[in-house]
Design a protein around this motif. Structure first.
Motif, PDB file in Angstrom:
ATOM      1  N   TYR A 153      41.594  38.839  -5.442  1.00 24.85           N
ATOM      2  CA  TYR A 153      42.791  37.932  -5.362  1.00 24.85           C
ATOM      3  C   TYR A 153      43.216  37.486  -6.823  1.00 24.85           C
ATOM      4  CZ  TYR A 153      42.403  38.168  -0.362  1.00 24.85           C
ATOM      5  OH  TYR A 153      42.215  38.322   0.992  1.00 24.85           O
ATOM      6  N   SER A 154      44.454  37.168  -7.212  1.00 28.11           N
ATOM      7  CA  SER A 154      45.103  36.523  -8.310  1.00 28.11           C
ATOM      8  C   SER A 154      46.535  36.375  -7.828  1.00 28.11           C
ATOM      9  CB  SER A 154      44.665  36.891  -9.712  1.00 28.11           C
ATOM     10  OG  SER A 154      45.105  38.392  -9.762  1.00 28.11           O
ATOM     11  N   ASP A 155      47.315  36.653  -9.143  1.00 23.74           N
ATOM     12  CA  ASP A 155      48.664  36.986  -8.517  1.00 23.74           C
ATOM     13  C   ASP A 155      48.934  38.374  -8.272  1.00 23.74           C
ATOM     14  OD1 ASP A 155      48.000  37.619 -11.350  1.00 23.74           O
ATOM     15  OD2 ASP A 155      50.119  37.873 -11.854  1.00 23.74           O
ATOM     16  N   GLN A 156      48.224  39.029  -8.247  1.00 19.06           N
ATOM     17  CA  GLN A 156      48.053  40.370  -7.652  1.00 19.06           C
ATOM     18  C   GLN A 156      46.787  40.482  -6.667  1.00 19.06           C
ATOM     19  OE1 GLN A 156      48.394  43.201 -11.098  1.00 19.06           O
ATOM     20  NE2 GLN A 156      50.209  42.137 -11.818  1.00 19.06           N
TER      21      GLN A 156
ATOM     22  N   ALA B 173      49.836  24.792  -8.760  1.00 18.05           N
ATOM     23  CA  ALA B 173      50.453  25.974  -8.053  1.00 18.05           C
ATOM     24  C   ALA B 173      50.075  27.136  -8.823  1.00 18.05           C
ATOM     25  CB  ALA B 173      51.814  25.786  -7.918  1.00 18.05           C
ATOM     26  N   MET B 174      50.033  27.103 -10.221  1.00 17.05           N
ATOM     27  CA  MET B 174      49.766  28.200 -11.308  1.00 17.05           C
ATOM     28  C   MET B 174      48.129  28.500 -11.050  1.00 17.05           C
ATOM     29  SD  MET B 174      51.485  27.334 -14.911  1.00 17.05           S
ATOM     30  CE  MET B 174      53.150  27.266 -14.993  1.00 17.05           C
ATOM     31  N   GLU B 175      47.249  27.438 -10.938  1.00 22.25           N
ATOM     32  CA  GLU B 175      46.011  27.585 -10.649  1.00 22.25           C
ATOM     33  C   GLU B 175      45.622  28.380  -9.390  1.00 22.25           C
ATOM     34  OE1 GLU B 175      41.753  25.130 -10.518  1.00 22.25           O
ATOM     35  OE2 GLU B 175      43.548  24.084 -10.906  1.00 22.25           O
ATOM     36  N   GLU B 176      46.416  28.012  -8.239  1.00 22.83           N
ATOM     37  CA  GLU B 176      46.282  28.681  -7.104  1.00 22.83           C
ATOM     38  C   GLU B 176      46.592  30.226  -7.077  1.00 22.83           C
ATOM     39  OE1 GLU B 176      48.231  26.301  -4.212  1.00 22.83           O
ATOM     40  OE2 GLU B 176      46.836  24.735  -4.216  1.00 22.83           O
ATOM     41  N   GLN B 177      47.725  30.351  -7.895  1.00 25.04           N
ATOM     42  CA  GLN B 177      48.294  31.795  -7.941  1.00 25.04           C
ATOM     43  C   GLN B 177      47.381  32.613  -8.864  1.00 25.04           C
ATOM     44  OE1 GLN B 177      52.074  31.904  -9.990  1.00 25.04           O
ATOM     45  NE2 GLN B 177      52.400  33.997  -9.209  1.00 25.04           N
ATOM     46  N   TYR B 178      46.675  32.201 -10.020  1.00 25.88           N
ATOM     47  CA  TYR B 178      46.326  32.941 -10.815  1.00 25.88           C
ATOM     48  C   TYR B 178      44.769  32.880 -10.983  1.00 25.88           C
ATOM     49  CZ  TYR B 178      50.989  33.657 -13.113  1.00 25.88           C
ATOM     50  OH  TYR B 178      52.107  34.073 -13.525  1.00 25.88           O
ATOM     51  N   ARG B 179      44.081  31.961 -10.554  1.00 31.87           N
ATOM     52  CA  ARG B 179      42.585  31.800 -10.405  1.00 31.87           C
ATOM     53  C   ARG B 179      42.109  33.293  -9.952  1.00 31.87           C
ATOM     54  NH1 ARG B 179      38.731  28.544 -11.789  1.00 31.87           N
ATOM     55  NH2 ARG B 179      40.418  26.655 -12.292  1.00 31.87           N
TER      56      ARG B 179
END
Length: 260
Positions: A131-134, A238-244
């Motif tokens: 999982y990440s943004d993809q 939100a960025m951290e949750e999306q990209y981590r």
């Protein structure tokens, strides 16, 4: 998840839930659902409520699952099943609800003469999600011999060629396992961990780069703002949750199999 793996999963799912397989083509399966399975996956509670209220003869659904439409050489009407499709996700959930562990025995036709010795195997099907943004999901199937500790890949495909039954055939002898199923599962978990460690993790680094790029844009937008508003922290989180990058391992199902 390849079409043949989906086909194998569907076939085992139907057999283990007593759904009659009417047609088993390499690229599609036609099945007659049981009443119980119809109630679980067909989403027609009003039909069943009505049938039961008037005590009428039930008519569970008959379905055709197409596992590889590109390989069909004939016109087949049915539901196309692929990895990530709503129906396959529903069957995964149903498997968990019904219990994801089975005990099966290889059926022995010739029951005359000396006992046929069956060896215990633990088979486990895993889903590894990146999982990440993809998102990327990979299925693995492993079996471990509970006598020798030997581990084989694509164990589910091996079972496709074996005639299995929940009942023990006459004139057979099940060897007692030397390695406990719990210990064997721990070994398979290590195999999965090693596979993940050896995998290409470029996806994680690329996700971090996209994260850093968007973070830079966010910082530029709030540049010079001393008391940043709550929206700044919310966007940052939100960025951290999306990209981590995250990796999740799920056991889809498993079983104890006694094989020749």
């Amino acid at each position: 998840m390849y079409p043949q793996e989906i086909h194998s999963y569907l076939k085992q799912f139907l057999q283990e839930n007593d759904c009659q397989i009417l047609v088993d083509n390499d690229h599609y399966i036609t099945t007659q659902l049981t009443i119980e399975m119809d109630k679980k996956i067909m989403n027609r509670p009003f039909y069943w409520k009505y049938i039961e209220s008037i005590n009428d003869v039930p008519c569970p659904a008959q379905l055709t699952f197409i596992t590889d439409k590109t390989k069909l050489v004939e016109e087949v009407q049915g539901e196309v099943i692929h990895f990530g499709s709503p129906r396959l996700s529903q069957l995964f959930r149903t498997t968990k609800e019904l219990g994801s562990f089975v005990q099966m025995h290889e059926r022995v036709q010739n029951q005359l003469g000396p006992n046929t010795i069956l060896t215990p195997w633990l088979g486990v099907n895993y889903k590894v999600s990146y999982y990440s943004d993809q998102t990327k999901e990979v299925l693995y199937s492993f079996g471990i011999n509970l006598m020798t500790g030997n581990v084989v890949e694509d164990f589910q495909e091996t079972l496709d060629d074996v005639d299995l039954d929940i009942k023990v055939s006459g004139n057979t002898f099940n060897l007692p396992h030397i390695i406990s199923p719990i210990r064997a599962l721990e070994r398979l978990d290590l195999v999965i961990d090693n596979l993940i460690q050896q995998d290409d993790h470029t996806w994680a680094e690329e996700a971090k780069m996209r994260w850093a790029k968007d973070q830079k844009v966010l910082e530029h937008f709030y540049e010079g703002v001393v008391d940043k508003p709550d929206s700044y922290e919310m966007e940052k989180q939100a960025m951290e949750e999306q990209y981590r990058p995250k990796i999740k391992i799920d056991v889809i199902n498993g079983g104890l199999f006694y094989l020749k």
